[in-house]
Scaffold this active site. Structure first.
Site, PDB file in Angstrom:
ATOM      1  N   ASP A  67       0.875  -1.165   0.000  1.00  0.00           N
ATOM      2  CA  ASP A  67       0.000   0.000   0.000  1.00  0.00           C
ATOM      3  C   ASP A  67       0.917   1.220   0.000  1.00  0.00           C
ATOM      4  OD1 ASP A  67      -1.677   2.123   0.494  1.00  0.00           O
ATOM      5  OD2 ASP A  67      -2.716   1.189   2.184  1.00  0.00           O
ATOM      6  N   TYR A 161      -6.043  16.145 -10.171  1.00  0.00           N
ATOM      7  CA  TYR A 161      -5.332  15.374 -11.191  1.00  0.00           C
ATOM      8  C   TYR A 161      -4.251  16.235 -11.843  1.00  0.00           C
ATOM      9  CZ  TYR A 161      -4.541  12.306 -15.213  1.00  0.00           C
ATOM     10  OH  TYR A 161      -3.968  11.481 -16.155  1.00  0.00           O
ATOM     11  N   LYS A 165      -0.101  15.550 -11.764  1.00  0.00           N
ATOM     12  CA  LYS A 165       0.724  15.358 -12.958  1.00  0.00           C
ATOM     13  C   LYS A 165       1.789  16.447 -13.092  1.00  0.00           C
ATOM     14  CE  LYS A 165      -1.172  11.561 -14.168  1.00  0.00           C
ATOM     15  NZ  LYS A 165      -0.422  10.301 -13.898  1.00  0.00           N
ATOM     16  N   THR A 196      -6.248   0.148 -20.499  1.00  0.00           N
ATOM     17  CA  THR A 196      -6.210  -0.479 -19.187  1.00  0.00           C
ATOM     18  C   THR A 196      -7.600  -0.985 -18.827  1.00  0.00           C
ATOM     19  OG1 THR A 196      -6.732   1.570 -17.996  1.00  0.00           O
ATOM     20  CG2 THR A 196      -4.405   1.136 -18.464  1.00  0.00           C
TER      21      THR A 196
END
Length: 280
Positions: A67, A161, A165, A196
């Site tokens: 984890d 997000y 990035k 994916t």
């Protein structure tokens, strides 16, 4: 030459193709993730399944349940690698706690859990790199990769997000500065739309007219990483955010079906230029 020792984080699903593509010439690839049983994720995939695919492709896959929100588990992973090999060639930071698809209406109406991406996805990159760096340095040559995306400079899936990035790009640039005297490169590689399990599941929920065809297999980025690591010009790329499709074309890398993925620079933006302070 000794076989490559690599780590790919978040390899139960999203990083699976990268791990398999790094298996060349008997490489040992440690694959990490939280999924140890098929039912652990609605999208399937486990670290053991990925490791078996690495084995089948000619490498040696080592599944490790980690984890990446647990610093002690990450430290234990790299302590194990130090004990078993004493070095590391390649680290691919791919683990990320991806939120559910962002709904229209602004970040304030979406779940606050989107910010988890800054913990597992940005902070976790730093923690893994912190423990990996001495092993990369011990090898006197290495490659650290943060998987990136055009969302670093254009809007995609909201501000958390984008911050993750963009942060991963800058982190790679700063790490490259520190690692350069030790002949270890650090880069961020922007991936395009990929096939994916999570992406396929999301596409299936969209109306047929809204579905876009994925442009890259997950293995493509792994092929690019393997070729970059083998390049005598590796250090010339260090510190940069690189569009995977463009880097692949430059290095002569094709996807598994023989195609050359298309750069989306014109549509979604380009990586920023490095400040001179990062180049010395």
């Amino acid at each position: 030459m000794a076989p490559t020792i690599a780590v790919v984080t978040g390899a139960s699903r999203g990083g699976k193709g990268i791990a398999v593509a790094l298996r060349a010439e008997g490489a040992t690839v440690y694959v990490t993730g939280r999924s140890t049983r098929p039912g652990d994720s609605p999208h399937g995939g486990t670290v053991a399944e990925t490791a078996a695919l690495v084995d089948a492709a000619g490498g040696r896959g080592v599944p490790v349940a980690v984890d990446h929100a647990d610093d002690s588990a990450v430290a234990a992973l790299f302590a194990r690698i130090a004990d078993e090999h004493g070095r590391l060639d390649v680290l691919v930071n791919n683990a990320a706690k991806v939120p559910a698809p962002i709904e229209p209406g602004g970040f304030w109406v979406n779940p606050i859990a989107a910010a988890d991406l800054l913990t597992v996805g940005l902070r976790s990159h730093f923690i893994a790199a912190h423990h990996a760096a001495p092993l990369l340095i011990a090898n006197d040559r290495g490659l650290l990769v943060n998987t990136g995306h055009y969302g670093a400079v254009s809007y995609h899936q909201g501000p958390a997000y984008g911050a993750q990035k963009a942060g991963a790009d800058k982190m790679a640039a700063d790490m490259a500065k520190d690692l350069r005297p030790h002949h270890v490169a650090a880069v961020s590689i922007w991936m395009g739309s990929m096939r994916t399990e999570r992406a396929e599941a999301h596409l299936a929920t969209l109306p047929p007219g809204a579905r876009t065809a994925p442009r890259e297999s997950p293995q493509f980025t792994g092929r690019v990483i393997a070729t970059l690591y083998a390049s005598p010009d590796l250090m010339a790329y260090s510190g940069r955010a690189l569009i995977g499709a463009e880097l692949g074309a430059e290095l002569g890398v094709t996807d598994v079906d023989g195609t050359v993925p298309r750069s989306r620079r014109a549509e979604l933006g380009a990586p920023p230029e490095l400040h001179p302070s990062l180049l010395g």
